[in-house]
Every structure is written in structure tokens, then in C-alpha cells.
Design a protein around this motif. Structure first.
Motif, PDB file in Angstrom:
ATOM      1  N   UNK A 145      53.841  16.016  53.052  1.00 40.32           N
ATOM      2  CA  UNK A 145      52.751  16.769  53.684  1.00 40.32           C
ATOM      3  C   UNK A 145      51.574  16.955  52.737  1.00 40.32           C
ATOM      4  N   UNK A 146      51.153  15.866  52.095  1.00 39.49           N
ATOM      5  CA  UNK A 146      49.982  15.861  51.208  1.00 39.49           C
ATOM      6  C   UNK A 146      50.153  16.873  50.074  1.00 39.49           C
ATOM      7  N   UNK A 147      51.326  16.878  49.470  1.00 37.87           N
ATOM      8  CA  UNK A 147      51.650  17.870  48.449  1.00 37.87           C
ATOM      9  C   UNK A 147      50.676  17.837  47.265  1.00 37.87           C
ATOM     10  N   UNK A 148      50.383  16.640  46.758  1.00 37.32           N
ATOM     11  CA  UNK A 148      49.506  16.552  45.590  1.00 37.32           C
ATOM     12  C   UNK A 148      48.092  16.977  45.951  1.00 37.32           C
ATOM     13  N   UNK A 149      47.585  16.561  47.096  1.00 34.77           N
ATOM     14  CA  UNK A 149      46.233  16.950  47.500  1.00 34.77           C
ATOM     15  C   UNK A 149      46.113  18.462  47.603  1.00 34.77           C
ATOM     16  N   UNK A 172      44.376  21.303  57.493  1.00 32.86           N
ATOM     17  CA  UNK A 172      45.052  20.441  58.469  1.00 32.86           C
ATOM     18  C   UNK A 172      44.755  18.981  58.154  1.00 32.86           C
ATOM     19  N   UNK A 173      45.558  18.429  57.294  1.00 34.25           N
ATOM     20  CA  UNK A 173      45.313  17.060  56.838  1.00 34.25           C
ATOM     21  C   UNK A 173      45.453  16.043  57.954  1.00 34.25           C
ATOM     22  N   UNK A 176      40.955  11.494  46.246  1.00 36.69           N
ATOM     23  CA  UNK A 176      41.909  10.446  45.890  1.00 36.69           C
ATOM     24  C   UNK A 176      43.327  10.842  46.276  1.00 36.69           C
ATOM     25  N   UNK A 177      43.690  12.083  45.961  1.00 37.03           N
ATOM     26  CA  UNK A 177      45.050  12.556  46.255  1.00 37.03           C
ATOM     27  C   UNK A 177      45.326  12.607  47.754  1.00 37.03           C
ATOM     28  N   UNK A 178      44.272  12.816  48.562  1.00 39.34           N
ATOM     29  CA  UNK A 178      44.442  12.888  50.010  1.00 39.34           C
ATOM     30  C   UNK A 178      44.798  11.534  50.620  1.00 39.34           C
TER      31      UNK A 178
END
Length: 559
Positions: free
Chosen positions: A74-78, A91-92, A66-68
Motif C-alpha cells: 500500500x505504497x509504504x515507502x511513499x 488515496x494513492x 519516485x517512491x510513489x
């Protein structure tokens, strides 16, 4: 005189400004840009949360997926769901797998591994290119876990993100980059998808510097010289003006600067309320005048359908009653007893199929038999007057013919199948689309056309763009505009489907007229001809008969 003086002054200035900067590299995947001004609106409307205390592996995995969906910072929460080491490695932006949520299955492999079987609906490359999958077979994705200070965290995961179809449309947006045909007469669209809305303009410029999508090369070109890069690595927007600062290789070609500006304007204006683009080269505004002859962004054809009723070949009157013959061409076409045709640029030539094969018909010249092979599909003709022909039973035997028939060559087709139903060249002559069958599968493909200096084809791109699989028997394909095609397929009891496909985007289908056999694009919505000879146009959610007693429709190049 003012434009000439400005051009000369700009050329001299550019020669001084851009000298000595030829060693700057350009490589690596397209990444999100640096943060834009603080007054920008949030990237996404979705709110995501970090992991809760004592969460199970399943809860950590669910929270991570979900966080992604939020690329913020830069996807901090994920990354909070990952171990510190893996957080630096993940590497998102490298890719995305878009799956069917209802078909997603989860399996506990061992004490520290959970596997998700994702049924792919599409994929997203690191450059933002959207692709249909080669297969709908589920993909196994393993997620491994470790304890960090007594809390489960993900220590290994597939590159990129996994996102379902519905969430994808909420998080990602499509943006159109523009490149050029080799003659610079046309702008060619290249659709990409990005998640960071406020950084979209940065991603777009970085993508333009990296060049067109692989399937468009080498038939499409960019004005940006190799080695140019964005410095600083962001495109801030202030008062509706996007500021693009580039540094790169030395050159003193005014036309190149004008074309770079044209690409930027065509791609960025309208994105995030951008109204203009301010281009800076090596820290200096080149102040180049606009192109004297701007390229065409979306070539249009005559809005009237081109038809043959058994006696006359020409433009169907807007009332649907009567056909206007094409001077110096129609009589030659009719004399061949045609079973299909395609009309060339400015209606001065046609590619015609008859019982004898495929012919070249040119105004004021004798018709030339180009391709006598049996079982040919309706040919297509491009803006250079080149005729393309292929047998329905042999999709790999695609041949092009010079306008006068003096030169012909078979080209390697970047597609496969048991049969091919239709082909058509785009209105900017840079791409060709095909509708094929492969056993019980029916699908689109698109490829770019590489040409020599004489305008004759050299090859098709070795990589084709995979478009949607569609249901039914393949019947016909057409271009609706510069970035959209449509197919017609037949189902049981005469039922048909019309599928509209954005190149690099989504496919949408609707029921077509019963007994449909041919589809034509016009400049917008598709028009469908039935086996009974009725021409149908879209009317709301249904189809309305426009004309009758039509034998076939002919595709068109721009008028």
C-alpha cells in the motif's frame, strides 16, 4: 445425458447453497488485493528509498514522486514522505495523472508550498481505466509541507499519483477484463491498468464485480449478480490455479454460474501463469459444467478484402487478381452505382452509399433507400442488420435504420466536432467508433450501443471513451480486432498517417502510403487504399501494393 444430469444436479445444489445471502453490499473503488502467498515474486523491479535526514522540500518532493512508483504494501515507502496524519488520508489508488516529464515545471509558491505544472499525456481512473485527456493544458498540482520532528514532510498532495509516461509503462501493466454482449454470444474486452503485478488478478476480479467501464454501460453486461463480493478479498494463485471465492445475492440460475466462470476464465487465464480458475460460491464449489456454446472472444471476418472496381463488388482474390462476387448480393450493389459500402453479417446484407443516399441491400430482396440526406459518410452495418448513417457536416445527426427500413431513429451522439469523417460498428455489434474533426483537432471516440429485446438500438452510451488526438485531416476509421481500431489521416503533399489505438490503451502511429484515402482492418494489420486505386498492405516497415484499379474498400461484419 451426463451433461444434463450434471446441469440439473448443479442447479439444485446452487439453489440450496446461495439462498439467504442477498444483503451483502458492493460499492467503492477497486483497490489492490490482500497480500498473495509469500513465494510470489516482487511486485516491481524498481527499488525505491525512504527520505534522508535533513532533506529539503524539493528533495522530499522528488523522493515522494519516485517512491510513489512502488505500490508495494500500500505504497509504504511513499507514505514515509508524508506527515503521519496525511499518510492515513492519502488515496494513492484513487487516480493517476500521466504526464510528459520533459514538460514538467516546478515553482515555489511560498515557504511551505511547491507547485508542479504537469502536462497531461493521459489519466488513470480509480477503476484502472486509461483515458486520453480532453486538453493538453498543464495541470497545477500543489504539494504543501510541514516540519515533523525537525524534518520536512508533505502534509497535503493531490489525490492519486503523478507519474511520467516512461515510468508508467515500467510500473503499470494492461489487463483485459471480459464482459458479454446482451445476447451472450460475444465476449467484450475492457482494458484496465494496474501497478501491483502480483495482486493484478485480485484487482481484475474486483473490477469485474464492479461492472464494465462507464463508457461501455449499458450496452455491455456482466454475469455477476449485483451485490457479490470477493471473500476473502484476494485471489491467491497456487500451482497455476486462481482461487476465486465469492459471496453474494441468492440465485439458482445455472447459466449465470456458467457465464461467471466463462468471464473469469477469459479474463484471468494467462495472467501470472494462471492456467485455470477455481470458483467457489458461498464457500461451496458449484461444479457447473461449461457452457454448451461458448461465446466468441474475438470475432473474425473473411481475410479477403471486400472491394469494388467499378464493375464487380465482392471478395478480392488472395492473389490480388480478380474479384469473387457475393451470390445474390453483388449485382444489387453494383446496380446502385455505389461510392461506398459496408458488408453485413455472413455477407447476406450490405449498407451502400450512392449519389441518391444510403441504401439497404439484402440478398433476394429489393434495395431500399434509407437515408436521402446529402453529404453522407460511408454507412456502417451491424450484426443485427441495422444501418447507421450520418452527414459529414453534422456529426450530431446520427441515425439508425432497421434492416427493412420500417423503423429509424436519430440517437444522441456522445461526441462533438465540426465534421465527422467515418463511423464503424464493432464486430460484436456492441460499440461504435467515430473519427472527427473539431477545428484543427482530429480525434477518435468510441461509445457503446444499448439495444432493446428486439436487437434494435435504444441509445448510445452518454459517456464516450476519448481516444487519441491525431495529426492531419481525418479520412477513415476501421476495427482491427475486438479491442483495437485504426485511423487514417492526411497530411501535406499526400503524406498519410495510420494510427493504431487500443481501446483503453496506447496509440501508435506510422507513416501510411502516399495518397491514402481509405483504411480497412481485416483481422490484423490495416490495409490502405490510395486515391489512385492501389490497395496497400503492410510489409515490414513499409507498404506493398496488393492490387490496383480499386474504387473502394468495404468494411465487414463476421462471416
Amino acid at each position: 445425458m451426463r451433461s444434463s444430469l450434471a446441469a440439473a444436479a448443479s442447479a439444485a445444489l446452487l439453489s440450496m447453497l446461495l439462498a439467504g445471502c442477498a444483503t451483502i453490499p458492493s460499492s467503492g473503488p477497486v483497490q489492490q488485493g490482500d497480500p498473495v502467498p509469500a513465494d510470489s515474486s516482487p511486485d516491481l523491479d524498481i527499488v525505491v528509498e525512504g527520505p534522508t535526514a535533513d532533506a529539503t522540500q524539493e528533495q522530499i518532493l522528488e523522493g515522494f514522486l519516485t517512491a510513489a512508483q512502488s505500490p508495494r504494501n500500500n505504497y509504504q515507502v511513499a507514505r514515509e514522505y508524508l506527515t503521519p496524519t496525511f499518510s492515513d488520508e492519502w488515496q494513492a489508488d484513487a487516480a493517476a495523472t500521466i504526464d510528459v516529464l520533459a514538460d514538467r515545471e516546478q515553482e515555489v509558491v511560498d515557504e511551505t508550498t511547491i507547485r508542479i505544472d504537469a502536462t497531461p499525456a493521459a489519466s488513470l481512473r480509480d477503476n484502472g481505466q486509461y483515458e486520453e485527456p480532453e486538453s493538453r493544458t498543464p495541470i497545477p498540482l500543489d504539494y504543501r509541507f510541514e516540519q515533523v520532528d525537525g524534518q520536512w514532510r508533505i502534509s497535503s498532495a493531490p489525490t492519486g499519483i503523478l507519474i511520467d509516461q516512461v515510468s508508467f509503462t515500467q510500473v503499470f501493466r494492461d489487463y483485459t477484463l471480459y464482459f458479454f454482449d446482451p445476447t451472450h454470444r460475444y465476449l467484450v474486452p475492457d482494458v484496465r491498468w494496474y501497478a501491483g503485478r502480483d495482486s493484478a488478478q485480485t484487482s481484475m476480479v474486483q473490477a469485474m464485480l464492479a461492472g464494465p467501464a462507464e463508457w461501455l454501460r449499458p450496452g455491455v453486461v456482466s454475469a455477476f449478480p449485483e451485490g457479490m463480493q470477493l471473500e476473502p478479498a484476494a485471489v491467491p494463485v497456487t500451482g497455476g490455479v486462481a482461487n476465486v471465492s465469492l459471496a453474494g445475492a441468492a440465485f439458482d440460475d445455472l447459466a449465470t454460474v456458467q457465464q461467471m466462470q466463462e468471464q473469469l476464465d477469459a479474463s484471468l487465464i494467462g495472467v501470472r501463469n494462471i492456467s485455470s480458475v477455481d470458483l467457489t460460491l458461498n464457500g461451496v464449489d458449484p461444479d457447473a459444467p461449461p457452457l454448451a456454446s461458448p461465446p466468441v472472444k474475438n470475432p473474425r471476418v473473411d481475410p479477403r478484402s471486400v472491394v469494388f472496381d467499378g464493375e464487380t463488388f465482392g471478395y478480392l482474390a488472395t492473389s490480388g487478381e480478380g474479384i469473387d462476387p457475393i451470390a445474390d448480393l453483388s449485382d444489387q450493389v453494383v446496380a446502385l452505382a455505389p461510392t461506398g459500402a459496408a458488408l453485413g453479417l455472413e455477407a447476406d446484407a450490405a449498407a451502400v452509399r450512392s449519389a441518391e443516399g444510403v441504401w439497404s441491400v439484402r440478398a433476394g430482396e429489393e434495395s431500399v433507400l434509407l437515408d436521402p440526406r446529402e453529404g453522407l459518410v460511408v454507412p456502417t452495418i451491424d450484426g443485427e442488420g441495422v444501418v447507421w448513417s450520418v452527414p459529414a457536416a453534422f456529426p450530431d445527426q446520427l441515425v439508425w435504420f432497421a434492416p427493412d427500413g420500417s423503423v429509424s431513429e436519430q440517437v444522441a451522439a456522445p461526441w462533438s466536432g465540426s465534421s465527422i469523417a467515418a463511423i464503424e460498428v464493432s464486430r460484436d455489434s456492441t460499440r461504435i467508433v467515430a473519427l472527427l474533426a473539431d477545428g484543427g483537432r482530429t480525434h477518435f471516440v468510441a461509445a457503446s450501443i444499448q439495444r432493446g429485446a428486439d436487437g434494435l438500438p435504444v441509445a448510445l452510451s452518454p459517456t464516450a471513451l476519448r481516444l487519441a488526438d491525431v495529426s492531419g485531416t481525418p479520412l477513415d476509421v476501421t476495427w482491427l480486432d475486438s479491442s483495437t481500431v485504426a485511423s487514417l489521416t492526411g497530411l501535406a503533399d499526400g503524406v498519410t498517417h495510420v494510427v493504431t489505438q487500443e481501446l483503453g490503451g496506447f496509440a501508435r502511429d506510422r507513416d501510411g502510403p502516399v495518397g491514402g484515402v481509405q483504411v480497412d482492418g481485416g483481422n490484423a494489420d490495416p490495409r490502405v487504399l490510395t486515391g489512385e486505386g492501389t490497395l496497400n498492405v503492410q510489409s515490414g516497415v513499409g507498404w506493398q501494393v496488393r492490387a490496383g484499379n480499386i474504387r473502394f474498400l468495404a468494411s465487414q461484419q463476421p462471416d
